[in-house]
Structure formats: structure tokens, C-alpha cells
Design a protein around this motif. Sequence first.
Motif, PDB file in Angstrom:
ATOM      1  N   UNK A   1     -25.221  -2.849 -45.043  1.00  0.00           N
ATOM      2  CA  UNK A   1     -25.645  -1.804 -45.971  1.00  0.00           C
ATOM      3  C   UNK A   1     -24.832  -1.815 -47.261  1.00  0.00           C
ATOM      4  N   UNK A   2     -23.929  -2.761 -47.408  1.00  0.00           N
ATOM      5  CA  UNK A   2     -23.126  -2.869 -48.641  1.00  0.00           C
ATOM      6  C   UNK A   2     -22.971  -4.348 -48.993  1.00  0.00           C
ATOM      7  N   UNK A   3     -24.110  -4.974 -49.272  1.00  0.00           N
ATOM      8  CA  UNK A   3     -24.136  -6.413 -49.495  1.00  0.00           C
ATOM      9  C   UNK A   3     -23.353  -6.841 -50.733  1.00  0.00           C
TER      10      UNK A   3
ATOM     11  N   UNK B   1     -19.150   1.463 -37.188  1.00  0.00           N
ATOM     12  CA  UNK B   1     -19.309   0.417 -36.182  1.00  0.00           C
ATOM     13  C   UNK B   1     -18.035  -0.405 -36.039  1.00  0.00           C
ATOM     14  N   UNK B   2     -17.977  -1.156 -34.963  1.00  0.00           N
ATOM     15  CA  UNK B   2     -16.822  -2.017 -34.756  1.00  0.00           C
ATOM     16  C   UNK B   2     -16.761  -3.079 -35.845  1.00  0.00           C
TER      17      UNK B   2
ATOM     18  N   UNK C   1     -21.325  -7.837 -36.257  1.00  0.00           N
ATOM     19  CA  UNK C   1     -19.888  -7.660 -36.070  1.00  0.00           C
ATOM     20  C   UNK C   1     -19.158  -7.279 -37.334  1.00  0.00           C
ATOM     21  N   UNK C   2     -19.911  -7.095 -38.427  1.00  0.00           N
ATOM     22  CA  UNK C   2     -19.369  -6.615 -39.695  1.00  0.00           C
ATOM     23  C   UNK C   2     -18.264  -7.512 -40.267  1.00  0.00           C
TER      24      UNK C   2
ATOM     25  N   UNK D   1     -19.257  -2.551 -53.746  1.00  0.00           N
ATOM     26  CA  UNK D   1     -20.458  -1.741 -53.581  1.00  0.00           C
ATOM     27  C   UNK D   1     -20.197  -0.290 -53.959  1.00  0.00           C
ATOM     28  N   UNK D   2     -21.270   0.381 -54.393  1.00  0.00           N
ATOM     29  CA  UNK D   2     -21.167   1.782 -54.792  1.00  0.00           C
ATOM     30  C   UNK D   2     -20.722   2.648 -53.615  1.00  0.00           C
TER      31      UNK D   2
END
Length: 559
Positions: free
Chosen positions: A421-423, A275-276, A462-463, A250-251
Motif C-alpha cells: 500500500x506504499x509502493x 502486519x509482520x 512479508x513486507x 510515500x505520503x
Amino acid sequence: MSILHFPFASFTTDHETTIQSLNDAAFELFQGKVAAGDKADSVFSDFRTDQETFLGKLQDRCFLFFMRKTNDPSSHGIFNYIAVQGEEYAGMKEKIKELNKSNRELDAIIESSYDGIYITDHEGNTLKTNSAIERISGIPKHYYIGKNVHDLMKRGILKESVTTKVLKAKKTVNVVQKNFNQKKTVMTGSPIFNENGEIEKIVTNIRDLSELNELHEQLNEVQQLNKKYEQQLERLKAYTKEDPEVVIKSEKMLDLFNTAERLAQVDTTVLILGETGVGKDVLARHLYRVSNRYDSGNFIKINCGALPKDLLESELFGYEAGAFSGASRSGKPGLFEMADRGFLFMDEVGEMPEPLQVKFLRVLQEKEIQRIGGTKTKKVDVRVIAATNKDLKKMVKEGTFREDLYYRLHVVPVFVPPLRERKEDILPLVQSLVNKYNKKYEMNKTADRTLTEFFLRYHWPGNVRELSNLVERMMITCPAKSLSFGDLPDEYKEGYEYVPESTLLPLKKSVEEAEKKVLSTAVKKWSTTYEIAEHLETSQATVVRKLKKYGLSIDTETL
């Protein structure tokens, strides 16, 4: 003056490499393992008599040799040698080899591009092109090499120079024009700046617009492609270390890691926010890998929220013998000492107890520590990288985090965006995780399209940590070789409906279907093409053309 009287390790051999004599410095350098009468090509591996400078080895030690043959006829072919430690020289040769490999890979990347790539220096002289430029312009790529863009314009090869516009604007410039081959092309020129902020090179991407369906989409793709090439050039120029933990597309993350690589070269404190589970520790390790401290010190990590207060203090600062009950008789160094000349990554720094914050602040300010139970201070050269998922500014207002420590940590804050936010990073991460767990558990599993589409649409509270745990869980528990949406745990499938991609029409087809439906209603409601054009807010000619295209007609008027 005999070479044996030089203040360097020196020795002589005859034409059969038998050592005739050696000085004390050579005897000491070779640790007494070489003596007169030894055959040099037997004692040293890779020993040469046909090169004036070469590397040789004595057991596991590397030496750099300088050879000069005696020209005196009476010397009967005596060879004079000077030897010095060669590890650093050998390391330089290996780095040059790695750099050459990187350059070959970069050349392959440029050559494989379907778009034309055109690279010039800051004066407009052509440095490199790829084969695609021949397809687009009809001119062999070797014709461009070494020529200045102004000369190409004079000869009619170029109508206008993107390179010149970039040098003037000092930013990315887009130009649409017909080339020498009368093909309409879009050219995007991007500057590459050196460390002084001056333009060093210009990379121009050339794309044939006749092959595009939508100009807007292709312009975006050209800009993205240019950025990728620019990033690859900058990375190969500045760094040769490979980082196996970093998977980014991602950019946002590319910009973040480019910023990190610049931060790695200065010793300021960095505060990583996010975030965690977003990968704050991965960013911290990358900072370490590309920094000058990579070769001089260690990367030490501690989670400030995972240890009790007393234990955290002793872990950070260490203790002297007998400092407390149960303490080691010899004492113990703390993590600050262990990270000397390296990195100390303090995760969850917002969990640090307030009394300990005072001691931590002193380390940041004074660059010295004092062990528990000790009376002397010790200087430490540690670069601190802190991380937290808490709002430290809010904690300062609430009185749970020291304000002076906050500003000391908040010198350079960097924010790691959440996975949602960074698919663009999701599918590369999934592939990397599948490869990792296939190797770990000796499997050969894959993720099908239904599962990857879910991965792209899920919000991932949970990213990256949640994604990693889910992939590992599915690979262990699901017997199928190809993992699908149906293999997901029930809690992930709730409220999610899978829509097969095959049910979606292409955008152009969808537009045509909508146009036909509107016009079918219009010919029934209005009696002339002029009325239809007026109500649909378009031209009468467009209405006539569209009716003919879809086989529609108005009964009351001959079109």
C-alpha cells in the motif's frame, strides 16, 4: 574587590600568559594541574588573549573562559580570567554548526527547484525566493526580498496574492493566472503553522503552465512538491537528529512519521499495529531518537512471543538473589529497570501470557515494579511502546487478552501500512538495501529495470522483511553484477509475466491511434460529417478537424 576573591575559578596572567596567581576554586576546577608560573597558552589549548570569551581545553576537559584586561596602568598589563565548565557551551556551538549546515542544505534544495519558490511571513513580507522565479516572471529574485505582497500587487507585479488567500482560508490554495511576464502560471500556496496553530509562514510554488502537457497532472505534482518542501521545513525546524534506518517516500509513511515525531514529545503509551515485517520496530526506534528521552535513557527491546512465560517474567521484572534455582547470587535487574528514563519496546505484546498481563498492567498504572522473589517495589520512569500484528480487540472478546490492559495500551494506536500500500517506498528501500549489502559483503551490484518493475508489482506478503531477505539472497547467490528478473528464485517468477516497457505506447500516441481507428470505421458507415458527429456524440467541427488530421475523407461529400 580582586577577581581572585570571586566565588568562581579565577586566575591572572601577565601579557606573556604566565599565570601570576589563581584562587582555590581554580585549583580545584583544574584538579591541581595548573599552578602559578605556568604558561597558560601551554597548559590550555586554544588559549586566547585577544578575545573576551573563548573555549579552551585542559587535556580532554573543556572550559569556558571570560577575560578582562586590567585598565590600571600600574598593573603592567595584567589579564584577569574566570573559568567555568565548558562542555555544555561546546555542545551548543556544535548544535548551532549542525543547524547552520541544515539551513545551507535547505537553501540548496529550494534553489535547485525548477519551480519558483516564494516564501513569506504571516504578514505577507517576502523572506526568500529562488532563481526559478526570474525565469518565470522575468523579474530578478532580489527585487522581491523584503517587499510585501500588497505592494507587489499595487505595482502590477502580482494580479492577485495567493499569500493573502492562504492567510484568509488557513489552508492550501491554488490559483491559475497570467503573471507580469504574461505567462500562464499555477500558484499553490501552503500555510506552515506554529505550535499554537497559527500561520507562521506561507510557501508558494509557482509553475509555468505553458510547459505542461496535462494541467491535472501538473497540479498534482505541484501539490506534492509543496508538501515535500513543507515537510522539509518542518523537519529542519523541529529536529536535527538524522535517522539512518528510516527510508520513506510515500505520503502515508511521511504522515505516519510526522505523527510519530509529535508523539515523541509526550510520554503517553503508543500501540503500533501492522502486519509482520512492516517495520514496527523501525518506527519505535524513530520515536526514541526524536524524543527527549534519547539523551537520558536507553532503548530496550523484547519480543514477548520469543521467550517462555517464566523467562519472560524474569527478563521484564528481574529477580532477587536466590529467587529460584539457578538464579544469580547477586540478582538481576529487569528490562523495566534497564529502560528507566528511556524506552521499552515490547514487540508481539499479544503473545504475553494472561497472568503476566496483570503485572504489566500494574507497571503501566503505578509506574513501579517488583522483582521476582523481592518484597520491595521500585519506581521506574519508562515509556512503553507496544507492537502487535494481532487483533487485540478480538482477543479481548475471546478472553485471551485483558480488557483493562487493552484500553491502557490503546491510548494512541498507530498503524504501519503494508508495503503493497506504499509502493513509493519500494525502490528507495531496494536502493538502500543494495547499498547496505554491497558494503557488508564488499560487492558492487545493482538491480536493473526488469527487477525493479517486479519489485513494484509484487504484493509482498512479508513486507519489508521479505524484501530485505530477497535482496540479500539474490546478491549472495547470483554471480551477475546487474541483478535482473531472470535471477529471481522460481517461487517468485510463478504466475508473473514481465512486459517490457518498450512495448507500451505513450498515452498521447495511444489516444491518437484509437481516434484514427474509430474515425476510419465512421467514414465508411456514414455519409456526412454531421452524421458522424451525431453518432460519436461530438461537434461537426471536431469531426472535420480530426478527419483532416488523420488524412481521412468521405467519398460522398466534399468536406
